[in-house]
Design a protein around this motif. Structure first.
Motif, short mmCIF file in Angstrom:
data_model
loop_
_atom_site.label_atom_id
_atom_site.label_comp_id
_atom_site.label_asym_id
_atom_site.label_seq_id
_atom_site.Cartn_x
_atom_site.Cartn_y
_atom_site.Cartn_z
N ASN A 129 0.83 -1.21 0.00
CA ASN A 129 0.00 0.00 0.00
C ASN A 129 0.86 1.26 0.00
O ASN A 129 0.58 2.23 -0.72
CB ASN A 129 -0.93 0.00 1.21
N GLU A 131 3.50 5.81 -5.66
CA GLU A 131 3.40 5.84 -7.13
C GLU A 131 2.18 6.63 -7.60
O GLU A 131 1.91 6.71 -8.80
CB GLU A 131 3.33 4.41 -7.68
N TYR A 176 -1.17 6.15 -6.31
CA TYR A 176 -2.45 5.43 -6.18
C TYR A 176 -3.40 6.17 -5.25
O TYR A 176 -3.03 6.60 -4.15
CB TYR A 176 -2.18 4.02 -5.67
N LYS A 177 -4.66 6.35 -5.70
CA LYS A 177 -5.69 6.97 -4.88
C LYS A 177 -6.89 6.02 -4.80
O LYS A 177 -7.56 5.79 -5.82
CB LYS A 177 -6.12 8.31 -5.48
N PRO A 178 -7.15 5.43 -3.65
CA PRO A 178 -8.26 4.47 -3.54
C PRO A 178 -9.62 5.15 -3.71
O PRO A 178 -9.78 6.32 -3.37
CB PRO A 178 -8.10 3.91 -2.12
N MET A 236 2.30 1.74 -3.39
CA MET A 236 1.30 2.18 -4.38
C MET A 236 0.98 3.67 -4.20
O MET A 236 0.83 4.40 -5.18
CB MET A 236 0.02 1.34 -4.24
N ILE A 237 0.88 4.10 -2.94
CA ILE A 237 0.58 5.51 -2.68
C ILE A 237 1.73 6.40 -3.16
O ILE A 237 1.52 7.48 -3.72
CB ILE A 237 0.30 5.71 -1.18
#
Length: 712
Positions: free
Chosen positions: A644, A650, A652-654, A647-648
């Motif tokens: 996680n 990189e 990433y926005k959930p 990803m953040i």
């Protein structure tokens, strides 16, 4: 001496009828001891007895010991070679004969015809007409007519018809029946009907042959009319009608004729039972199938392997797999058809693992698979997305040579496509010597399933350029590919072409693909208009597809319409509640979410918690959301935190709108991070060696840890 010879001749005839080779050899020894010199008549009977028992060598030895063989002796040994397919020996013996009669010529013609040498059979007939002093008889003509129908030799069949008229055989029922059969098998029904009508005397065989011809060509009403005209019917007449009606899609009528047959007290054999059970299976008429099963038990056909296989097939098609298995386990004798019926039954009812198990059990029992059986078990592996087991069967197909059969190759192409190895699937497709519609569709569907829209469309266009006609399944793949790629106009064009150019009537899956095509691209009004123009209302999947897109594109108006329609169609389906709740949650309308939850509780609608599983080292590891039960839980959650964070970093926005709870953003983040799929993936990354592929099956929420095998 003559009396003793006659006595031994009668015993030889008895041995040949029972085909008891041991008794035959003992009797031959007794004859040698009792008679110092055998007469030609007794020797001829010995040759016939050995011929019927399949002992060509012994028959020839007896012939060679005859001091003065007569014409019957020559014909007897000629018959041995003709029936056993020893065509070179047959020809040599025929040429050595000092005298030949019609029987001699018929044996040669029959020998060639029955063993695939139809050119030699025709040439022998021509020599008979030119050189022999004898004219052809009914047996000669019948043999050549059967040859013509077996090999679809229209020209030869017409010439033989002329010979029939020339020699005056056109009034013989014995010749008329194979002539009618020949024309009907070749598909020239008007000629078959003309021959039938011109025969002054017709027996039950002639009627049966004509009825079979009508049914074979789909002329059901003509067959019914002729059946009603019959003054005398035998069991073959009734069975022909039952079988023909079932094969022409008139299963209810087939069962009706079967009932009438029972009422008339006509003897029912294995073929009648088989056809009646096939009709029940096609109609999913389980109760009627059970009644026939009860009748089978009463008539002592329960141990018949043909009937047993038909029962397994009927119960499988009627979704009563436990009954099919019970019948199968009680069968005393099983052949490849029985095992295949059970295997296919498991596959058709979603028991793919059991299908693989029964295949392995079949092999342990010494039954070698044929192309259909092997293709079926590979299809079951494809349904399981079990590449490891499927690859083993791929190797078996190569070793056994069954890979040359298109049914097996198609199954392997489908297997690799469904398991994500689309490159290997395409390589196998390119290596196939013969490709049919299924081959192309398997590869098109494989590309479409994994979102390779460009490749799917290119392959489909190539398929059309090769003159291969697509079917409904092919278009499902193409339309879904257009949907994933957002090619709305192209998808719309393909849908129109499917109906107008290819004459395919759309089914629910095609309509769902079109709804998804419009919905994914945000054209929800177009999706709504398409639904209104449909000849029938969408099924539950169609409405759920629209509702899901409404959630993504935040269209509450159309979303409510889709949800209400889905609830009317399937009140117990939780999808409408969950998706509509998600839409209200995204707008912060928590009171509406609470109302929907109360509605679910009041109507006792329950949403089963989602789960994912990963198959690793022959063991299945199952995960659900926020699962803490796995022995590796601490390491799995630590791995998730690492992923996680990465990803953040990189970017990433959930998507928090999918969380249906009024909680803080941090809590929503935790909920999204602990989905069952993510837990399974994290476990896979922890335990699976480097270089091993992780494949995620979206339709089964299943992960596979597979090192793809080489393609041979």
């Amino acid at each position: 001496m003559a009396t003793l010879s006659n006595h031994y001749s009668k015993l030889l005839k008895l041995c040949s009828e029972t085909k008891n080779q041991t008794h035959l050899k003992k009797l031959h020894c007794l004859i040698i001891k009792a008679l110092q010199s055998k007469d030609t008549f007794l020797s001829n009977n010995l040759i016939n007895a050995y011929s019927k028992s399949g002992h060509c060598i012994y028959a020839r030895r007896v012939f060679d010991q005859i001091p003065q063989p007569n014409l019957f002796s020559y014909n007897a040994i000629l018959s041995v070679y003709s029936k056993s397919g020893r065509l070179s020996n047959m020809l040599a013996m025929f040429k050595s004969m000092p005298v030949k009669d019609g029987v001699s010529w018929n044996l040669v013609i029959s020998g060639y015809a029955c063993h695939g040498s139809f050119d030699d059979a025709v040439e022998a007939y021509r020599l008979m007409l030119r050189q022999a002093q004898v004219a052809p008889n009914r047996i000669t003509i019948s043999t050549l007519l059967i040859l013509s129908s077996s090999w679809s030799l229209i020209g030869l069949g017409r010439q033989i018809h002329c010979q029939i008229v020339k020699y005056g055989f056109n009034s013989y029922v014995f010749v008329g029946s194979p002539l009618v059969d020949m024309y009907s098998k070749i598909g020239i029904l008007h000629e078959a009907k003309r021959v039938f009508d011109e025969l002054k005397e017709k027996n039950v065989v002639m009627y049966n042959t004509m009825i079979t011809g009508f049914l074979r060509c789909g002329m059901v009403e003509d067959s019914k009319r002729l059946f009603q005209q019959m003054l005398e019917r035998d069991s073959i007449s009734w069975t022909t009608m039952v079988t023909g009606l079932a094969q022409n899609g008139l299963e209810e009528e087939a069962i009706g004729v079967f009932r009438e047959m029972r009422f008339e007290g006509v003897g029912i054999d294995q073929y009648t039972f088989g056809s009646a059970l096939t009709a029940c299976g096609s109609l999913l008429a389980l109760e009627q199938g059970k009644q026939i099963h009860a009748f089978i038990i009463r008539t002592c056909y329960n141990d018949n392997v043909f009937v047993g296989s038909a029962l397994v097939d009927m119960y499988s098609k009627c979704r009563s797999i436990s009954s099919a298995e019970a019948v199968f386990r009680r069968m005393v004798h099983k052949n490849i058809v029985s095992w295949t019926a059970m295997l296919v039954g498991y596959g058709q009812n979603g028991y793919s693992e059991e299908a693989v198990r029964i295949f392995c059990e079949m092999q342990r029992n010494g039954i070698d698979p044929d192309d259909f059986t092997l293709g079926s078990v590979i299809s079951s592996c494809a349904n399981l997305a079990s590449l490891e087991e499927g690859a083993q069967f791929h190797c078996q197909a190569i070793v056994s040579g069954l890979i040359l059969f298109v049914t097996v190759s198609n199954a392997i192409v489908t297997l690799y496509g469904k398991c994500g190895s689309i490159e290997e699937s395409h390589q196998l497709f390119d290596e196939m010597q013969i490709r049919d519609q299924v081959s192309w569709t398997a590869l098109v569907s494989g590309y479409a399933q994994f979102g390779k829209a460009k490749e799917t469309i290119e392959l489909f266009e190539r398929m059309l350029s090769h003159g291969v006609k697509p079917d409904g399944v092919t278009f499902i793949g193409v339309l879904s590919a257009c949907s994933r790629a957002g090619l709305v106009e192209k998808g719309r064009s393909y849908f129109r072409s499917m109906v107008e150019d290819h004459g395919i009537v759309p089914i629910a899956d095609h309509f769902t693909c079109m709804i998804d095509l419009f919905s994914r691209s945000g054209r929800l009004k177009d999706a709504g208009n398409f639904i209104k123009e449909m000849p029938c209302s969408p099924d539950a999947i169609g409405w759920a597809t629209l509702l899901s897109s409404c959630r993504v594109h935040k269209n509450m108006e159309i979303g409510k319409w889709a949800a209400e329609s889905l609830l009317k169609l399937d009140p117990q389906n939780p999808a409408s509640y969950v998706l509509l709740s998600s839409m209200h949650a995204a707008r912060g309308e928590w009171n509406e979410v609470a109302k929907l939850r109360r509605g679910m509780r009041d109507k006792r609608v329950k949403k089963e918690p989602g789960c994912s599983w990963i198959k690793y080292d022959n063991k299945v590891h199952i995960f659900s959301a926020d699962d803490q039960s796995h022995p590796y839980s601490e390491k799995i959650y630590a791995e998730l935190e690492r992923l996680n964070s990465k990803m953040i970093e990189e970017g990433y926005k959930p998507d928090m709108t999918s969380v249906l709870h009024d909680v803080t953003e941090a809590d929503k983040m935790d909920m999204l991070s602990h989905h069952s799929e993510k837990l399974a993936i994290a476990f896979g990354l922890l335990v699976i060696p480097q270089g091993t592929a992780l494949f995620y099956s979206t339709w089964r929420q299943e992960l596979f840890a597979i090192a793809p095998p080489p393609i041979y």
